[in-house]
Design a protein around this motif. Structure first.
Motif, PDB file in Angstrom:
ATOM      1  N   SER A   1     -50.098  13.143 -30.782  1.00  0.00           N
ATOM      2  CA  SER A   1     -49.578  14.168 -29.885  1.00  0.00           C
ATOM      3  C   SER A   1     -48.749  15.206 -30.641  1.00  0.00           C
ATOM      4  O   SER A   1     -48.134  14.921 -31.672  1.00  0.00           O
ATOM      5  CB  SER A   1     -48.723  13.529 -28.788  1.00  0.00           C
ATOM      6  N   VAL A   2     -48.759  16.406 -30.105  1.00  0.00           N
ATOM      7  CA  VAL A   2     -47.973  17.518 -30.625  1.00  0.00           C
ATOM      8  C   VAL A   2     -47.103  18.021 -29.479  1.00  0.00           C
ATOM      9  O   VAL A   2     -47.629  18.336 -28.406  1.00  0.00           O
ATOM     10  CB  VAL A   2     -48.870  18.663 -31.137  1.00  0.00           C
ATOM     11  N   PRO A   3     -45.791  18.103 -29.674  1.00  0.00           N
ATOM     12  CA  PRO A   3     -44.931  18.545 -28.570  1.00  0.00           C
ATOM     13  C   PRO A   3     -45.359  19.889 -28.002  1.00  0.00           C
ATOM     14  O   PRO A   3     -45.560  20.853 -28.731  1.00  0.00           O
ATOM     15  CB  PRO A   3     -43.543  18.651 -29.236  1.00  0.00           C
ATOM     16  N   GLY A   4     -45.527  19.931 -26.686  1.00  0.00           N
ATOM     17  CA  GLY A   4     -45.842  21.168 -25.992  1.00  0.00           C
ATOM     18  C   GLY A   4     -47.301  21.572 -26.004  1.00  0.00           C
ATOM     19  O   GLY A   4     -47.676  22.540 -25.322  1.00  0.00           O
ATOM     20  N   LEU A   5     -48.145  20.866 -26.748  1.00  0.00           N
ATOM     21  CA  LEU A   5     -49.532  21.315 -26.882  1.00  0.00           C
ATOM     22  C   LEU A   5     -50.302  21.225 -25.580  1.00  0.00           C
ATOM     23  O   LEU A   5     -51.046  22.142 -25.208  1.00  0.00           O
ATOM     24  CB  LEU A   5     -50.244  20.508 -27.972  1.00  0.00           C
ATOM     25  N   ARG A   6     -50.163  20.131 -24.855  1.00  0.00           N
ATOM     26  CA  ARG A   6     -50.936  19.971 -23.620  1.00  0.00           C
ATOM     27  C   ARG A   6     -50.610  21.087 -22.628  1.00  0.00           C
ATOM     28  O   ARG A   6     -51.507  21.681 -22.024  1.00  0.00           O
ATOM     29  CB  ARG A   6     -50.659  18.604 -22.990  1.00  0.00           C
ATOM     30  N   GLU A   7     -49.331  21.415 -22.486  1.00  0.00           N
ATOM     31  CA  GLU A   7     -48.964  22.462 -21.546  1.00  0.00           C
ATOM     32  C   GLU A   7     -49.431  23.831 -22.028  1.00  0.00           C
ATOM     33  O   GLU A   7     -49.849  24.667 -21.229  1.00  0.00           O
ATOM     34  CB  GLU A   7     -47.455  22.478 -21.318  1.00  0.00           C
ATOM     35  N   GLU A   8     -49.374  24.062 -23.346  1.00  0.00           N
ATOM     36  CA  GLU A   8     -49.846  25.350 -23.853  1.00  0.00           C
ATOM     37  C   GLU A   8     -51.344  25.489 -23.640  1.00  0.00           C
ATOM     38  O   GLU A   8     -51.844  26.569 -23.301  1.00  0.00           O
ATOM     39  CB  GLU A   8     -49.490  25.507 -25.330  1.00  0.00           C
ATOM     40  N   ALA A   9     -52.082  24.389 -23.819  1.00  0.00           N
ATOM     41  CA  ALA A   9     -53.514  24.416 -23.546  1.00  0.00           C
ATOM     42  C   ALA A   9     -53.772  24.709 -22.072  1.00  0.00           C
ATOM     43  O   ALA A   9     -54.696  25.466 -21.724  1.00  0.00           O
ATOM     44  CB  ALA A   9     -54.154  23.093 -23.951  1.00  0.00           C
ATOM     45  N   ARG A  10     -52.969  24.128 -21.211  1.00  0.00           N
ATOM     46  CA  ARG A  10     -53.133  24.387 -19.779  1.00  0.00           C
ATOM     47  C   ARG A  10     -52.860  25.844 -19.447  1.00  0.00           C
ATOM     48  O   ARG A  10     -53.483  26.417 -18.549  1.00  0.00           O
ATOM     49  CB  ARG A  10     -52.206  23.479 -18.977  1.00  0.00           C
ATOM     50  N   HIS A  11     -51.919  26.454 -20.148  1.00  0.00           N
ATOM     51  CA  HIS A  11     -51.646  27.879 -19.930  1.00  0.00           C
ATOM     52  C   HIS A  11     -52.901  28.706 -20.220  1.00  0.00           C
ATOM     53  O   HIS A  11     -53.285  29.572 -19.426  1.00  0.00           O
ATOM     54  CB  HIS A  11     -50.492  28.336 -20.837  1.00  0.00           C
ATOM     55  N   GLY A  12     -53.531  28.453 -21.356  1.00  0.00           N
ATOM     56  CA  GLY A  12     -54.768  29.169 -21.670  1.00  0.00           C
ATOM     57  C   GLY A  12     -55.886  28.833 -20.713  1.00  0.00           C
ATOM     58  O   GLY A  12     -56.715  29.692 -20.357  1.00  0.00           O
ATOM     59  N   LEU A  13     -55.939  27.571 -20.278  1.00  0.00           N
ATOM     60  CA  LEU A  13     -56.985  27.125 -19.362  1.00  0.00           C
ATOM     61  C   LEU A  13     -56.882  27.837 -18.013  1.00  0.00           C
ATOM     62  O   LEU A  13     -57.903  28.212 -17.413  1.00  0.00           O
ATOM     63  CB  LEU A  13     -56.880  25.611 -19.181  1.00  0.00           C
ATOM     64  N   ARG A  14     -55.654  28.030 -17.547  1.00  0.00           N
ATOM     65  CA  ARG A  14     -55.476  28.728 -16.264  1.00  0.00           C
ATOM     66  C   ARG A  14     -56.028  30.152 -16.343  1.00  0.00           C
ATOM     67  O   ARG A  14     -56.612  30.658 -15.374  1.00  0.00           O
ATOM     68  CB  ARG A  14     -53.991  28.745 -15.882  1.00  0.00           C
ATOM     69  N   TRP A  15     -55.843  30.801 -17.498  1.00  0.00           N
ATOM     70  CA  TRP A  15     -56.386  32.158 -17.643  1.00  0.00           C
ATOM     71  C   TRP A  15     -57.911  32.135 -17.693  1.00  0.00           C
ATOM     72  O   TRP A  15     -58.571  32.967 -17.067  1.00  0.00           O
ATOM     73  CB  TRP A  15     -55.821  32.822 -18.901  1.00  0.00           C
ATOM     74  N   LEU A  16     -58.485  31.181 -18.428  1.00  0.00           N
ATOM     75  CA  LEU A  16     -59.946  31.063 -18.463  1.00  0.00           C
ATOM     76  C   LEU A  16     -60.505  30.867 -17.057  1.00  0.00           C
ATOM     77  O   LEU A  16     -61.563  31.405 -16.717  1.00  0.00           O
ATOM     78  CB  LEU A  16     -60.363  29.877 -19.332  1.00  0.00           C
ATOM     79  N   ASP A  17     -59.805  30.098 -16.247  1.00  0.00           N
ATOM     80  CA  ASP A  17     -60.251  29.853 -14.879  1.00  0.00           C
ATOM     81  C   ASP A  17     -60.279  31.157 -14.084  1.00  0.00           C
ATOM     82  O   ASP A  17     -61.178  31.378 -13.257  1.00  0.00           O
ATOM     83  CB  ASP A  17     -59.307  28.841 -14.227  1.00  0.00           C
ATOM     84  N   ARG A  18     -59.312  32.048 -14.353  1.00  0.00           N
ATOM     85  CA  ARG A  18     -59.304  33.341 -13.679  1.00  0.00           C
ATOM     86  C   ARG A  18     -60.466  34.216 -14.152  1.00  0.00           C
ATOM     87  O   ARG A  18     -60.946  35.071 -13.397  1.00  0.00           O
ATOM     88  CB  ARG A  18     -57.978  34.060 -13.924  1.00  0.00           C
ATOM     89  N   MET A  19     -60.889  34.026 -15.393  1.00  0.00           N
ATOM     90  CA  MET A  19     -61.983  34.847 -15.926  1.00  0.00           C
ATOM     91  C   MET A  19     -63.349  34.389 -15.411  1.00  0.00           C
ATOM     92  O   MET A  19     -64.356  35.064 -15.646  1.00  0.00           O
ATOM     93  CB  MET A  19     -61.965  34.825 -17.457  1.00  0.00           C
ATOM     94  N   TRP A  20     -63.404  33.267 -14.741  1.00  0.00           N
ATOM     95  CA  TRP A  20     -64.651  32.756 -14.159  1.00  0.00           C
ATOM     96  C   TRP A  20     -64.554  32.844 -12.641  1.00  0.00           C
ATOM     97  O   TRP A  20     -63.695  32.222 -12.018  1.00  0.00           O
ATOM     98  CB  TRP A  20     -64.911  31.324 -14.585  1.00  0.00           C
ATOM     99  N   ASP A  21     -65.436  33.612 -12.039  1.00  0.00           N
ATOM    100  CA  ASP A  21     -65.523  33.725 -10.589  1.00  0.00           C
ATOM    101  C   ASP A  21     -66.720  32.903 -10.137  1.00  0.00           C
ATOM    102  O   ASP A  21     -67.870  33.353 -10.189  1.00  0.00           O
ATOM    103  CB  ASP A  21     -65.684  35.193 -10.181  1.00  0.00           C
ATOM    104  N   GLY A  22     -66.450  31.677  -9.717  1.00  0.00           N
ATOM    105  CA  GLY A  22     -67.523  30.782  -9.324  1.00  0.00           C
ATOM    106  C   GLY A  22     -68.240  31.219  -8.061  1.00  0.00           C
ATOM    107  O   GLY A  22     -69.423  30.902  -7.871  1.00  0.00           O
ATOM    108  N   GLU A  23     -67.547  31.942  -7.179  1.00  0.00           N
ATOM    109  CA  GLU A  23     -68.170  32.367  -5.924  1.00  0.00           C
ATOM    110  C   GLU A  23     -69.275  33.384  -6.176  1.00  0.00           C
ATOM    111  O   GLU A  23     -70.316  33.366  -5.501  1.00  0.00           O
ATOM    112  CB  GLU A  23     -67.115  32.947  -4.980  1.00  0.00           C
ATOM    113  N   THR A  24     -69.070  34.281  -7.112  1.00  0.00           N
ATOM    114  CA  THR A  24     -70.080  35.310  -7.382  1.00  0.00           C
ATOM    115  C   THR A  24     -70.896  35.010  -8.637  1.00  0.00           C
ATOM    116  O   THR A  24     -71.847  35.735  -8.936  1.00  0.00           O
ATOM    117  CB  THR A  24     -69.418  36.687  -7.552  1.00  0.00           C
ATOM    118  N   GLY A  25     -70.514  33.959  -9.371  1.00  0.00           N
ATOM    119  CA  GLY A  25     -71.217  33.650 -10.608  1.00  0.00           C
ATOM    120  C   GLY A  25     -70.989  34.703 -11.685  1.00  0.00           C
ATOM    121  O   GLY A  25     -71.920  35.061 -12.408  1.00  0.00           O
TER     122      GLY A  25
END
Length: 634
Positions: free
Chosen positions: A235-259
Motif C-alpha cells: 500500500s501507498v498512503p493516499g493512493l486509493r483515494e487519489e485513484a478514485r479522484h481520477g476515476l470519478r472524472w473518467l466516469d464523467r467523461m463516459w455518458d452511458g445513456e447516449t454511448g
C-alpha cells in the motif's frame, strides 16, 4: 504544457553545497587540457543485495591510474579498489567513463566514496538500504504530485495555496474539433460549436502536465496503473483515494445513456480569434475570474470546450475504449471486497465501453487527443487485450458468469497483438506489457500462448538491455529521444513484470542500472524526479509550480513529479518564450549543463525548456508503478 518553480536562496545554497559534495568535481588532473573527474551515483540509494555501480567520468589520462575508497559511518575503509575499464567516451571533454563496483556493500548505512591515485576532491555520499526503505518515500511523493494536479472543486491547497478552478467545466459545451488547416497567423484555427448537445459535467480530474488540459487518453492510463498498483503491490498512503479522484472524472467523461465518450477538455493552441490553454501563463483559478463574452479571444479559456471521441452511440476508437474499460474493470476488482454493489456498477460500465469499441478502425484513425500529435498512438489490440483481461478478473472477483468469455477474448486479443503489433516500451502509447502480464497471471492461457507472451515481455526488456550495453552509463533508452525518463521507468516495470510471471531474474541487474540512471548515475549527475536525491529539477515548466512558488516561497511543491529528462540537444538551442511566468534557470555550481551533454543528448533545468523539465501525469504514474513493483522483488 509547462512546469517551473524557482528555488529560494536557501534552497539554492543547500542544493549547491550538496551537489559539490555529492555529484560534481572529485578529482582534478594537473594537465589543464584534461577535464576534472566527476562521480555519478544513485542519489536515492542502492538496494541491499543488488548490484551497485557508480560511474566516474573524466579525461582518459585523469582516470588512467585512479582508484577508489569507500568509508563507512565510522570512517573505516569498507571497500577499495581500481576503477573498472572504460565504457567509452561521453563527449569531447569527458573522454572516458569508468565504473566503480560497490556490490559488496550490503550493510544498511551511509557511505562516503572518494577517488585515490589522483588529486582527491570532495567525497560523494550514498546510501545502502532495503528497497522499501529507499522507495516508499518516493512512492508517497508521486501520489502527492497528483494532489497538486487536481482540478475542480476538490483541490489540495496545502502545498500550493491553490483555489478551486475551472468550475465552468460543470456546464461545459461540446465543440467540433478544431480545423486542421492553418489560420492566417499560422496557428491552428479555433473550434466551431457543435450543432446540438446539452452541457456536460466534466469537472474535476487532473491537469495532464504543466498546463491545464485534461485528456481521457492519459487519465485512463494513469487511473488503471494506479489501481493495478493498489491491487498488486504494498500500500501507498493516499493512493486509493487519489485513484478514485481520477476515476470519478473518467466516469464523467463516459455518458452511458447516449454511448458517448468525451476525449478532451480544453483547447491547446488557439489563434487570433480564440486563444487556447498554451497561449496563456497563469494560475488555473484565474480562468474563472475572466469576464468574457462569446466570440472574444479568451472565451474558450474560461468556458472550455469539450471534444468527443465518438458521435453518440457510434463505435469508439479501440485504444480509448480499451483503456477506459480496463480502468473501470480495475475499479471493480479493487472495490469488490468493500463495496460489491459499487464494484458491479463499475464492471457493467467497463463492459459497456468495451462492447462499443471499433475493432475495425481505419488506418491512422485512432483517437488520442485534439490534435493527435499531443499523444500519438499506433496500436490498439493491446488496449483491448488489457480491457478483456481486467474484465475477466473483475468478473472473477464478483462471481460474474461472464468471466470465461472475457478470459477467452483476452487470449484472442493477446494473439492478435502478438501477430499484428510489435510491442514498444511501456507508456500511454503501448500498454502491452501490462496486458500480457495480466493475461499470464489471470486468463489461463494455453502453453503456446503463455510461451509467446513471456518471450515478448523478455524481448521488450532485451531491447533496452542491448541499448544499455553500448551506453557509457548503461542507460536502456536513447537519451536524445523524447520520454527518456518515463521510458526508463517503463523498462524497469517490464523487467519486474517479466520476473514476476516467469520467476526468471536475469534482468535484475539491468533494472538496478536503470533505477540508478534516473536517480543521478547519469552524465548530468541529477535525479529526474523532484525531491529525490541531492540534486533534482528546480525550474520545471509547470505553471502552478512556477507561480505558486513565487507566492509561497516553497521550492518543493511538486515533490514526486517526473520530468522528461535529457532530450535532443538541438531542441534546446532556442528556449521557449512566454509571458507571465517567473524567470528561472538553475545549474549546480554555476556550471552550464551543456558541459555534460553528449551522444546528441542535452539537458537543462530551465522553465523555458518543456523538452526536458515538464512533468506529466503518465510519466509519474509509470514511475509509481515501476517503483512499487521494485519494492516487491524476491
Amino acid at each position: 504544457m509547462n512546469h517551473f518553480f524557482s528555488p529560494s536562496a536557501r534552497t539554492v545554497a543547500a542544493v549547491t553545497a550538496s551537489v559539490l559534495a555529492a555529484c560534481c568535481v572529485t578529482a582534478c588532473s594537473e594537465d589543464r587540457d584534461e577535464a576534472p573527474a566527476a562521480i555519478r551515483v544513485n542519489q536515492v540509494g542502492y538496494v541491499a543485495g543488488e548490484k551497485k555501480f557508480a560511474y566516474v567520468m573524466g579525461g582518459r589520462d585523469t582516470l588512467a591510474d585512479a582508484g577508489f575508497e569507500v568509508l563507512d559511518e565510522r570512517g573505516d575503509t569498507a571497500e577499495h579498489g581500481s576503477l573498472g575499464p572504460s565504457l567509452g567516451g561521453w563527449n569531447d571533454t569527458y573522454t572516458a567513463v569508468r565504473t566503480i563496483d560497490l556490490s559488496s556493500l550490503d550493510r544498511t548505512g551511509t557511505y562516503r566514496l572518494r577517488l585515490v591515485g589522483a588529486d582527491a576532491g570532495p567525497e560523494t555520499r550514498f546510501r545502502v538500504a532495503p528497497a522499501r526503505q529507499l522507495l516508499d518515500p518516493l512512492r508517497a511523493d508521486t501520489v502527492r504530485f497528483f494532489g497538486t494536479q487536481r482540478d475542480g472543486e476538490d483541490v489540495l491547497a496545502d502545498a500550493t495555496g491553490r483555489e478551486p478552478s475551472h468550475l465552468t467545466d460543470e456546464q461545459a459545451r461540446v465543440y467540433e474539433p478544431p480545423r486542421t488547416g492553418p489560420a492566417d497567423d499560422g496557428a491552428t484555427a479555433g473550434p466551431e460549436p457543435a450543432e446540438a448537445g446539452d452541457p456536460v459535467d466534466v469537472s474535476g480530474g487532473w491537469f495532464d502536465a504543466g498546463d491545464f488540459l485534461k485528456f481521457t487518453h492519459t487519465a485512463s492510463y494513469v487511473v488503471a496503473q494506479m489501481l493495478s498498483t493498489v491491487r498488486d503491490t504494498p500500500s501507498v498512503p493516499g493512493l486509493r483515494e487519489e485513484a478514485r479522484h481520477g476515476l470519478r472524472w473518467l466516469d464523467r467523461m463516459w455518458d452511458g445513456e447516449t454511448g458517448t465518450l468525451y476525449a478532451q477538455v480544453g483547447l491547446g493552441s488557439g489563434g487570433k480569434e480564440a486563444r487556447g490553454d498554451h497561449d496563456v501563463w497563469r494560475l488555473p483559478e484565474e480562468d474563472d475570474r475572466l469576464t468574457v463574452r462569446p466570440g472574444e479571444p479568451d472565451y474558450l479559456i474560461k468556458y472550455r470546450p469539450v471534444f468527443r471521441a465518438n458521435e453518440p452511440g457510434e463505435p469508439i476508437s479501440p485504444n480509448l475504449a480499451g483503456r477506459v474499460s480496463a480502468a473501470f474493470a480495475l475499479a471493480a476488482q479493487t472495490e469488490a471486497e468493500d463495496d460489491p454493489a459499487q464494484a458491479r456498477e463499475w464492471l457493467d460500465k467497463a463492459a459497456a465501453v468495451y462492447a462499443q469499441a471499433d475493432t475495425r478502425p481505419d488506418q491512422g484513425a485512432l483517437v488520442t487527443t485534439i490534435p493527435a500529435d499531443y499523444y500519438q498512438e499506433h496500436s490498439w489490440r493491446d488496449d483491448m487485450e488489457w480491457a478483456a483481461v481486467e474484465l475477466s478478473r473483475g468478473a472473477d472477483a464478483l462471481g460474474d458468469a461472464r468471466r470465461s468469455r472475457w478470459s477467452g477474448e483476452a487470449a484472442t486479443w493477446a494473439r492478435a497483438a502478438l501477430r499484428e503489433e510489435r510491442g514498444a516500451t511501456l507508456g500511454p502509447a503501448d500498454v502491452s506489457a501490462l496486458a500480457h502480464a495480466d493475461v499470464l497471471t489471470a486468463a489461463d492461457p494455453d502453453a503456446g500462448l503463455a510461451t509467446e507472451l513471456k518471450a515478448e515481455l523478455g524481448r521488450q526488456v532485451e531491447t533496452g538491455r542491448e541499448r544499455a550495453a553500448g551506453d557509457p552509463f548503461r542507460s536502456g533508452v536513447v537519451p536524445s529521444d523524447f520520454d527518456a525518463v518515463p521510458n526508463t521507468f517503463g523498462l524497469l516495470a517490464t523487467a519486474e513484470l517479466y520476473a514476476r510471471v516467469t520467476g526468471d531474474h536475469r534482468y535484475d541487474d539491468f533494472a538496478a542500472q536503470q533505477l540508478a540512471w534516473v536517480f543521478g548515475a547519469n552524465a548530468w549527475g541529477t535525479s529526474f524526479v523532484v525531491g529525490a536525491g541531492d540534486l533534482y529539477p528546480h525550474c520545471l515548466q509547470h505553471q502552478v509550480a512556477n507561480l505558486a512558488m513565487s507566492r509561497t516561497g516553497r521550492g518543493d511543491i511538486l515533490r514526486g513529479a517526473v520530468v522528461n529528462g535529457p532530450n535532443d540537444a538541438d531542441l534546446l538551442k532556442e528556449p521557449d518564450t512566454f509571458d507571465g511566468g517567473r524567470p528561472c534557470s538553475f545549474a549546480p555550481d554555476g556550471r552550464p549543463w551543456s558541459e555534460f551533454d553528449g551522444h546528441g543528448a542535452g539537458y537543462v533545468d530551465d522553465v523555458r525548456a518543456w523538452q526536458t523539465v515538464e512533468p506529466a501525469d503518465d510519466f509519474t504514474s509509470t514511475a509509481l508503478y515501476a517503483l512499487s513493483l521494485a519494492t516487491t522483488r524476491s
